[in-house]
Design an enzyme around this catalytic site. Sequence first.
Site, PDB file in Angstrom:
ATOM      1  N   ASP A 149       0.832  -1.207   0.000  1.00  0.00           N
ATOM      2  CA  ASP A 149       0.000   0.000   0.000  1.00  0.00           C
ATOM      3  C   ASP A 149       0.871   1.264   0.000  1.00  0.00           C
ATOM      4  OD1 ASP A 149      -2.780   1.014   0.405  1.00  0.00           O
ATOM      5  OD2 ASP A 149      -1.930   1.861   2.234  1.00  0.00           O
ATOM      6  N   GLU A 181       1.682  -0.666  -5.005  1.00  0.00           N
ATOM      7  CA  GLU A 181       0.688   0.335  -5.355  1.00  0.00           C
ATOM      8  C   GLU A 181       1.413   1.679  -5.330  1.00  0.00           C
ATOM      9  OE1 GLU A 181      -3.233   2.701  -3.848  1.00  0.00           O
ATOM     10  OE2 GLU A 181      -1.510   2.306  -2.595  1.00  0.00           O
TER      11      GLU A 181
HETATM   12  C1  NOJ Z   1      -4.437   2.931  -0.854  1.00  0.00           C
HETATM   13  C2  NOJ Z   1      -5.560   1.994  -0.557  1.00  0.00           C
HETATM   14  O1  NOJ Z   1      -5.852   1.247  -1.704  1.00  0.00           O
HETATM   15  C3  NOJ Z   1      -6.694   2.853  -0.082  1.00  0.00           C
HETATM   16  O2  NOJ Z   1      -7.890   2.130   0.001  1.00  0.00           O
HETATM   17  C4  NOJ Z   1      -6.312   3.462   1.234  1.00  0.00           C
HETATM   18  O3  NOJ Z   1      -7.323   4.347   1.653  1.00  0.00           O
HETATM   19  C5  NOJ Z   1      -5.010   4.224   1.131  1.00  0.00           C
HETATM   20  N1  NOJ Z   1      -4.012   3.541   0.378  1.00  0.00           N
HETATM   21  C6  NOJ Z   1      -4.444   4.488   2.501  1.00  0.00           C
HETATM   22  O4  NOJ Z   1      -3.992   3.300   3.060  1.00  0.00           O
END
Ligand code: NOJ
Length: 571
Positions: free
Chosen positions: A223, A294
């Site tokens: 993440d 991500e």
């Molecule tokens: C990316 C995640 O996919 C999202 O759902 C989240 O709110 C943020 N990062 C913070 O962790």
Amino acid sequence: MTLAALTPDLVAHRPDTRTEWWRHAVIYQVYPRSFADASGDGIGDLPGVTARLDHLVELGVDAVWLSPFYRSPQADAGYDVADYRDVDPLFGTLADADALVARAHELGLRVIVDLVPNHTSDEHAWFQAALAAGPGSPERARYHFRDGKGEHGELPPNNWESIFGGPAWTRTTDPDGTPGQWYLHLFDSKQPDLDWDNPEVHAEFADVLRFWLDRGVDGFRVDVAHGMVKAPGLPDWDGHVAMIDGSDGSHAVDDVDGSGNHGPMFDQEGVHEIYRAWRRILDTYDGDRAMVTEAWVEPLSRLARYVRPDEAHQSFNFAFLAAGWHAPSLRRVITASYEANDAVGAPTTWVLSNHDVVRHASRMGLDDPTHRPNGIGHGDEQPDAGLGLQRARAASLLMLGLPGSAYVYQGEELGLPDHTALDDDLREDPAFFRTGGAERGRDGCRVPLPWEGDAPGLGFSPTGATWLPQPAEWADLAVDRQRGREGSTYELYRAALRLRRDENLGAGGLQWLDSPAREHVLAFRNGGVVVLANLDDVDVALPLDAEVLLASGPLADGVLPAATTAWLRLP
Ligand code: NOJ
């Protein structure tokens, strides 16, 4: 317009003979709270996922990525982790997680779990200890605590904004009730950012990785992978932070060859050292354990630095998601994606939907299909459902014909749209609250799945309870209504995934084909299959000798209609 004369054009990608599973996998994202509920409380859980894994086998995917199910106050639906080594009671127990992994492996599915290293929950033991220990303590040094500016420290330490809206700093209150230091949170105030300059943070996450690897998981989705390291001194920045720049989609495309400036909180050089260290850990385990980042980073050449040979294995390709519905833009993004990833020997990934964006069946039904609002609600432009679904099916068939690795978000195989008329008082996304409702937020793409058209709660839960209401028209999109129904979106995905496997498309190459219709139709060859995607609203004549293997909509009289993709065999 005709495709009679398709002529070989640029070779954008050559076939890949390497065999690690993640290079060509189709990975299905399970959002646990909305996949399937076994307990009956209306919130999905791990036993619910385990019981429905057969669905994924029937669909034909290779792996599952589970969004967070760890112990969490759920301030950001589990992306606020209070204990990285335990399962939240909402979702089950550690034994349930073990059972899920074991069952998935029995069924031949790999399992990737989410890792949330940029921030913890404010209810994590570390943050609680930091509050108690006070300024200057080693406990506070795991986070970004700073004194405020101004005469009495009443101003935040810098001008950064939270991605969810409002300031990225919150002031603490000391035990005696007086205002204290501030702490940094790029997201919600209940998600304090960790300080990755602190070796304790590195050691902790290395241990968390091993904890889950030892339990048998096949990898991690990381993440906010581009945000963990901040520029020294946390300098002011006047730019706008967003998960992806240009919510109208223009920036990601325009910037394919440019240089994205994402400010002092993103894409800092130091993050790469973290991935190198984690890669060394993964490599000590058998079975090709993999890591996907991500990272909302542009341009694509910059993103490819996350997947250099000694770093992560894959990165989500959000430039593809953001390219909208325009043949020349998509061609440009696809070509640039291969160029960037091939240069570092990594597979290119493809993604159209996830739990953070309006589902592509809804996005593509908007007047401007490249527009990407953060949620849709009452009073907003409502998508044209029919057009959106038609385009979404065409986009999915295009995506699944591309070599590399594809990500499918739960429900897209049913053609689900967003819930675009959710009452605002049901919303839970912190982005809705932190923007004062200016952004509707992401709840609309997180609605519980429809499994059985005639059951209460559409079969999501044994009691019929669902944590968000499902639109009435979803009954006809339920899995049981679509299974075996000719032309259903579910059967389209199944057929595409079967052919993708039989034709080895994931490991294939991509050669563009030129035609007089190039402004409207994407045309390429991947091995024995020719993919034609008509992105415009004109009918196009197919090559006369084409054998149609699969099409996203009805073809008649040798014509590829508007918003339709076909997979062909040509002599
Ligand atoms: C990316 C995640 O996919 C999202 O759902 C989240 O709110 C943020 N990062 C913070 O962790």
